[in-house]
Design an enzyme around this catalytic site. Structure first.
Site, PDB file in Angstrom:
ATOM      1  N   LEU A 319     -21.515  49.854  75.974  1.00 15.05           N
ATOM      2  CA  LEU A 319     -20.728  49.175  74.945  1.00 15.05           C
ATOM      3  C   LEU A 319     -19.499  50.060  74.762  1.00 15.05           C
ATOM      4  O   LEU A 319     -19.561  51.068  74.054  1.00 15.05           O
ATOM      5  CB  LEU A 319     -21.511  49.046  73.637  1.00 15.05           C
ATOM      6  CG  LEU A 319     -22.802  48.215  73.672  1.00 15.05           C
ATOM      7  CD1 LEU A 319     -23.364  48.062  72.273  1.00 15.05           C
ATOM      8  CD2 LEU A 319     -22.557  46.850  74.290  1.00 15.05           C
ATOM      9  N   PRO A 320     -18.387  49.718  75.420  1.00 17.66           N
ATOM     10  CA  PRO A 320     -17.290  50.686  75.628  1.00 17.66           C
ATOM     11  C   PRO A 320     -16.436  50.969  74.398  1.00 17.66           C
ATOM     12  O   PRO A 320     -15.255  50.613  74.333  1.00 17.66           O
ATOM     13  CB  PRO A 320     -16.475  50.012  76.732  1.00 17.66           C
ATOM     14  CG  PRO A 320     -16.687  48.549  76.517  1.00 17.66           C
ATOM     15  CD  PRO A 320     -18.106  48.412  76.043  1.00 17.66           C
ATOM     16  N   CYS A 321     -17.023  51.630  73.414  1.00 14.95           N
ATOM     17  CA  CYS A 321     -16.250  51.986  72.229  1.00 14.95           C
ATOM     18  C   CYS A 321     -15.179  53.023  72.563  1.00 14.95           C
ATOM     19  O   CYS A 321     -14.260  53.239  71.768  1.00 14.95           O
ATOM     20  CB  CYS A 321     -17.166  52.483  71.114  1.00 14.95           C
ATOM     21  SG  CYS A 321     -18.258  53.829  71.569  1.00 14.95           S
ATOM     22  N   HIS A 322     -15.275  53.661  73.750  1.00 14.44           N
ATOM     23  CA  HIS A 322     -14.220  54.599  74.152  1.00 14.44           C
ATOM     24  C   HIS A 322     -12.910  53.865  74.442  1.00 14.44           C
ATOM     25  O   HIS A 322     -11.846  54.492  74.501  1.00 14.44           O
ATOM     26  CB  HIS A 322     -14.652  55.405  75.391  1.00 14.44           C
ATOM     27  CG  HIS A 322     -14.938  54.576  76.598  1.00 14.44           C
ATOM     28  ND1 HIS A 322     -16.164  53.961  76.815  1.00 14.44           N
ATOM     29  CD2 HIS A 322     -14.165  54.224  77.672  1.00 14.44           C
ATOM     30  CE1 HIS A 322     -16.125  53.294  77.962  1.00 14.44           C
ATOM     31  NE2 HIS A 322     -14.937  53.442  78.499  1.00 14.44           N
ATOM     32  N   ARG A 323     -12.974  52.530  74.593  1.00  9.31           N
ATOM     33  CA  ARG A 323     -11.764  51.739  74.841  1.00  9.31           C
ATOM     34  C   ARG A 323     -11.076  51.302  73.552  1.00  9.31           C
ATOM     35  O   ARG A 323     -10.091  50.568  73.591  1.00  9.31           O
ATOM     36  CB  ARG A 323     -12.105  50.515  75.698  1.00  9.31           C
ATOM     37  CG  ARG A 323     -12.634  50.867  77.079  1.00  9.31           C
ATOM     38  CD  ARG A 323     -13.064  49.644  77.865  1.00  9.31           C
ATOM     39  NE  ARG A 323     -13.838  50.035  79.056  1.00  9.31           N
ATOM     40  CZ  ARG A 323     -14.662  49.236  79.717  1.00  9.31           C
ATOM     41  NH1 ARG A 323     -14.827  47.981  79.324  1.00  9.31           N
ATOM     42  NH2 ARG A 323     -15.326  49.680  80.764  1.00  9.31           N
TER      43      ARG A 323
END
Length: 360
Positions: A319-323
């Site tokens: 779940l790409p919260c780094h984006r």
């Protein structure tokens, strides 16, 4: 389950391991050379620097955040930070004979220094080898109880001579009594090694539930919530979902995977699940903001609530919260640390550029 930050071996031992190219310390620490600005694995075959010109880091991202770049010879950022050979041999021996009680004398007979093993397990599993063994045996007992085995048989098969001792250990480990275990959902966990440091993956029969860096400050709280709020019994083990995420994660770090296919199970509030669903829609190599996600949900004033739900995400990278970045384009907070966030964004950007170049 108490997952603590990595503890490095004594400085003199790391210097010795570096000078002797001791591959037994692969994944335990990284060597950074002040005069060249490069960091390496302990077993790197490059010419060794003077000890006074070296500093040591537990994780690759710590070396990068200190301004060091990866060695082109030993490639410390490759998804090669696998368990060293001596650990792999030990794990295979445990799998072959799970009832064996490993004493320090037996470890030494196998050429394994107990103190070094303790440090490696503390760093990569958050517990000592013997604590891991106990937890593993209890996990096997949990599986037996789930399949209808009696508590008495599960206790004696796990090596406990008294039912009271088994019940106490079981409840301490899983936060439930053996009698309730038949109605709980086992959550199996394993340790994964990545270029950005060790991670822990947890999965139940429906899918992957957690993937986090071991040094994430909120990790212990997340696991306690899974145990206490959602009734999971956490135990070391393997299943198809854990094997799949290990393979897919290695492909991701190699720049060869842009989407994850492993099944997911996401316990959480309805709003949090809505936010996580929006995270999944952020294209690989691109970024968005909390405000944009709130607008997509039809709640333009809910940026702060979106940020809180984003922080509750238990599946790092997938779940790409780094984006998710700030409205001004700056990097915002990230549970795994901003150096890791910057690395992940650079990795994806570079992979996209290579794909575009090959298309022409």
């Amino acid at each position: 389950m108490n997952l603590q930050n990595a503890v490095l071996p004594p400085h003199a031992e790391m210097v010795r391991a570096m000078l002797e190219r001791d591959t037994a310390y692969e994944g335990v620490f990284f060597t950074a050379v002040k005069t060249t600005g490069i960091f390496c694995r302990p077993g790197c075959t490059a010419r060794k620097p003077k000890p006074e010109n070296v500093e040591f880091f537990a994780h690759a991202d710590e070396a990068m955040s200190a301004g060091y770049r990866a060695c082109l010879r030993c490639k410390p950022l490759d998804a090669a930070a696998i368990a060293p050979d001596w650990v792999q041999r030990l794990l295979k021996s445990v799998d072959a004979d799970p009832d064996l009680r490993w004493s320090d004398a037996q470890l030494l007979a196998e050429g394994i220094e107990p103190l070094k093993l303790r440090r490696w397990f503390k760093q990569h599993f958050g517990m000592t080898f013997h604590a891991w063994l106990r937890s593993r045996r209890l996990g096997i007992a949990l599986g037996g109880i789930k399949q209808g085995e009696s508590i008495d048989n599960a206790a004696f098969d796990s090596g406990y001579e008294s039912l009271s001792g088994f019940r106490d250990a079981f409840q301490k480990s899983f936060h439930i009594t053996p009698g309730r275990a038949a109605h709980s959902e086992p959550l199996l966990f394993t340790r994964l090694t990545t270029p950005l440091g060790p991670m822990i993956a947890m999965a139940e029969q429906r899918g992957l539930v957690l993937l986090e860096f071991l040094d994430r400050p909120a990790l212990t709280k997340e696991i306690e919530e899974l145990q206490n709020r959602y009734g999971y019994a956490v135990a070391p083990g393997h299943n198809g979902h854990l094997q799949q995420i290990e393979e897919e994660l290695a492909q991701y770090f190699a720049g060869k995977r842009t989407e994850f296919n492993v099944p997911l199970h996401l316990p959480g509030s309805a709003f949090a699940r809505q936010v996580w669903a929006e995270l999944m829609k952020i294209p690989y190599g691109q970024t968005t903001t909390y405000g944009a996600i709130a607008a997509q949900l039809g709640k333009p004033g809910a940026s702060r609530a979106v940020g809180l739900a984003n922080g509750q995400n238990r599946l790092a990278i997938i779940l790409p919260c780094h984006r998710v970045i700030g409205a001004d384009g700056s990097l915002t907070g990230y549970g795994g640390g901003q150096p890791r966030k910057a690395f992940l964004l650079r990795l994806e950007s570079a992979a996209v550029q290579i794909t575009e170049q090959l298309a022409f």
